[in-house]
Design a protein around this motif. Structure first.
Motif, PDB file in Angstrom:
ATOM      1  N   VAL A 242      -2.854  -8.342   8.433  1.00  0.00           N
ATOM      2  CA  VAL A 242      -1.562  -7.689   8.661  1.00  0.00           C
ATOM      3  C   VAL A 242      -1.643  -6.720   9.837  1.00  0.00           C
ATOM      4  N   LEU A 243      -2.687  -5.909   9.859  1.00  0.00           N
ATOM      5  CA  LEU A 243      -2.826  -4.916  10.928  1.00  0.00           C
ATOM      6  C   LEU A 243      -3.045  -5.582  12.291  1.00  0.00           C
ATOM      7  N   TYR A 244      -3.888  -6.601  12.335  1.00  0.00           N
ATOM      8  CA  TYR A 244      -4.180  -7.286  13.608  1.00  0.00           C
ATOM      9  C   TYR A 244      -2.930  -8.005  14.119  1.00  0.00           C
ATOM     10  N   THR A 264      -3.488   5.466   5.085  1.00  0.00           N
ATOM     11  CA  THR A 264      -2.517   5.259   4.012  1.00  0.00           C
ATOM     12  C   THR A 264      -2.961   4.132   3.087  1.00  0.00           C
ATOM     13  N   ALA A 265      -3.421   3.046   3.665  1.00  0.00           N
ATOM     14  CA  ALA A 265      -3.903   1.917   2.855  1.00  0.00           C
ATOM     15  C   ALA A 265      -5.069   2.339   1.973  1.00  0.00           C
ATOM     16  N   GLY A 266      -5.975   3.124   2.538  1.00  0.00           N
ATOM     17  CA  GLY A 266      -7.116   3.601   1.768  1.00  0.00           C
ATOM     18  C   GLY A 266      -6.698   4.480   0.608  1.00  0.00           C
ATOM     19  N   LEU A 267      -5.667   5.292   0.829  1.00  0.00           N
ATOM     20  CA  LEU A 267      -5.163   6.160  -0.232  1.00  0.00           C
ATOM     21  C   LEU A 267      -4.574   5.328  -1.370  1.00  0.00           C
ATOM     22  N   CYS A 293      -3.119  -6.530  -1.314  1.00  0.00           N
ATOM     23  CA  CYS A 293      -1.737  -6.765  -0.898  1.00  0.00           C
ATOM     24  C   CYS A 293      -0.945  -5.462  -0.899  1.00  0.00           C
ATOM     25  N   ALA A 294      -1.176  -4.638  -1.918  1.00  0.00           N
ATOM     26  CA  ALA A 294      -0.487  -3.347  -1.989  1.00  0.00           C
ATOM     27  C   ALA A 294      -0.885  -2.448  -0.827  1.00  0.00           C
ATOM     28  N   MET A 295      -2.161  -2.433  -0.497  1.00  0.00           N
ATOM     29  CA  MET A 295      -2.655  -1.629   0.617  1.00  0.00           C
ATOM     30  C   MET A 295      -2.033  -2.083   1.932  1.00  0.00           C
ATOM     31  N   ALA A 296      -1.996  -3.409   2.136  1.00  0.00           N
ATOM     32  CA  ALA A 296      -1.451  -3.961   3.380  1.00  0.00           C
ATOM     33  C   ALA A 296       0.051  -3.743   3.472  1.00  0.00           C
ATOM     34  N   ALA A 297       0.741  -3.871   2.338  1.00  0.00           N
ATOM     35  CA  ALA A 297       2.196  -3.658   2.330  1.00  0.00           C
ATOM     36  C   ALA A 297       2.535  -2.216   2.684  1.00  0.00           C
ATOM     37  N   ALA A 298       1.767  -1.270   2.124  1.00  0.00           N
ATOM     38  CA  ALA A 298       1.999   0.144   2.422  1.00  0.00           C
ATOM     39  C   ALA A 298       1.733   0.443   3.892  1.00  0.00           C
ATOM     40  N   ALA A 299       0.638  -0.109   4.416  1.00  0.00           N
ATOM     41  CA  ALA A 299       0.307   0.103   5.824  1.00  0.00           C
ATOM     42  C   ALA A 299       1.395  -0.455   6.726  1.00  0.00           C
ATOM     43  N   ALA A 349       2.346  -9.451   1.589  1.00  0.00           N
ATOM     44  CA  ALA A 349       2.342  -8.031   1.947  1.00  0.00           C
ATOM     45  C   ALA A 349       3.445  -7.722   2.944  1.00  0.00           C
ATOM     46  N   LEU A 350       3.593  -8.567   3.955  1.00  0.00           N
ATOM     47  CA  LEU A 350       4.660  -8.348   4.934  1.00  0.00           C
ATOM     48  C   LEU A 350       6.033  -8.575   4.310  1.00  0.00           C
TER      49      LEU A 350
END
Length: 401
Positions: A242-244, A264-267, A293-299, A349-350
């Motif tokens: 997602v980030l890339y 944020t994802a780490g949190l 998926c939750a981490m990527a969605a938040a990021a 996630a997106l």
């Protein structure tokens, strides 16, 4: 909660709980037993059931070398405290036992037992999404700023290294071709998906590239390459993809913003780890792919300019719609269904991000409630669906004529 460094560990695949964790345990035990002539390592429960596919014995033997080590596999017995239990014994030249250590690989490369888990020092003063959201509403700040205030600006130096490793894993995976190790005869797909993506336009091209990036990292992991747990090795392809995609695509998001999104994802991963689990052996794949998926969605929601409520909503959906997901790897390898799941979770996630951004952030089910539900669901799942390869796809595919 501990530092988000514990969520983002840099190391070698294919499994954080079955490769990284046991390897770390062997390293600690070796350091405290300098006079040992040889070792015995007993693996229990899930560690024994899928350890060979995860290269658990290889990771242990490499660390304890050049001393010999006998690996004893005991899948039918689970030690108290956690399904990934192991007992390490050091022996003298006369085969007398010098030292014995019972330890558990609890997911994400972490080690703990009844004593060490209790003694873990928390650096965060808030332990739930509700508490953190209240802080953001009171201060006007967002999630990454809470991470910075808690861990100091130096955390971004570590996250810059994390981002660098993530990018390298994707680039490596896209270039590799051929069959993955392990015996399944599974062909790498990242390279061909990347090439085919260039032949499409619009949303199809975007989705194909996202698939390619997730596959690239997951295939790098499956071949024992260097990756970042996010929150585990088995789910390490979701967040980087997602980030890339947002970094290299038409969104052209800067490295600085990506690194803040990583905070944020780490949190998000930290909240789940504190209040539930990220271990497939404990709660199934919902704790790995669901949390990733939750981490990527938040990021993603943060990078699209979402409010803290929208970011929380995106994370909630990313986890909620993976509730009940089983962990049933064929032959105990982090390949099928793991690799494809990373690709599909990246897209989900997106989608979660887009859905949240269209809303005002208000919704019925909170992130904390989903985390609690995930923990309860994981505990209710039969053990054969929690990284033992005794049920589900592992049983039916391996049993085909």
């Amino acid at each position: 909660m501990q530092s988000i460094r514990k969520i983002f560990k840099i190391g070698f695949g294919p499994s954080s709980s079955h490769t990284m964790g046991p390897g770390n345990a062997a390293r600690i035990f070796k350091e405290r037993n300098p006079k040992a002539s040889s070792y015995i390592v007993e693996l229990y429960g899930s560690l024994a059931a899928t350890g060979k596919g995860h290269m658990t014995d290889v990771a242990i033997a490499e660390v304890l070398a050049p001393k010999s080590v006998e690996i004893v596999w005991i899948p039918e017995i689970e030690l108290p405290f956690h399904p990934n239990g192991m007992i390490l014994k050091s022996l003298s030249a006369n085969k007398d036992i010098l030292d014995t250590w019972t330890i558990y690989s609890i997911g994400g490369g972490d080690l703990a037992d009844e004593k060490t888990k209790i003694s873990v020092q928390s650096i965060y003063d808030k332990h739930s999404m509700k508490q953190i959201l209240e802080w953001t509403h009171k201060t006007g700040k967002t999630f990454w700023e809470y991470v910075e205030e808690t861990e100091g600006p130096e955390i971004f130096n570590y996250l810059a290294e994390v981002w660098s490793v993530m990018k390298a894993a994707i680039k490596h995976g896209i270039e590799e071709e051929g069959v993955l190790p392990g015996g399944l005869g599974l062909q790498r797909k990242a390279s061909s998906y990347y090439v085919k993506a260039k032949g499409y336009n619009g949303s199809m091209m975007s989705r194909a590239l996202l698939f390619a990036y997730a596959l690239a990292t997951s295939e790098t992991n499956a071949s024992g390459g260097r990756v970042v747990t996010a929150p585990t090795c088995g789910s390490c392809g979701v967040l980087p993809a997602v980030l890339y995609h947002l970094h290299t695509g038409h969104h052209n998001v800067s490295d600085k913003k990506i690194i803040r999104a990583l905070a944020t994802a780490g949190l998000i991963g930290n909240i789940v780890k504190e209040n539930a689990s990220v271990s497939g052996a404990e709660v199934g794949c919902q704790g790995e792919i669901g949390v990733a998926c939750a981490m990527a969605a938040a990021a993603g929601a943060q990078l699209f300019g979402g409010t803290t409520s929208q970011i929380e909503y995106a994370a909630e959906m990313g986890l909620e719609h993976h509730l009940g997901l089983t962990c049933d790897p064929i032959c105990g390898l982090v390949q099928v269904p793991c690799i494809e799941r990373n690709a599909f979770a990246a897209v989900r996630a997106l989608d979660s991000c887009s859905y949240a951004m269209l809303s005002d952030g208000k919704h019925l089910v909170s992130f904390d409630k989903v985390v609690r539900t995930m923990k309860e669901t994981g505990h209710d799942l039969p053990s054969l669906y929690k990284e033992t390869s005794h049920g589900g796809l592992a049983k039916n595919v391996e049993g085909e004529d």
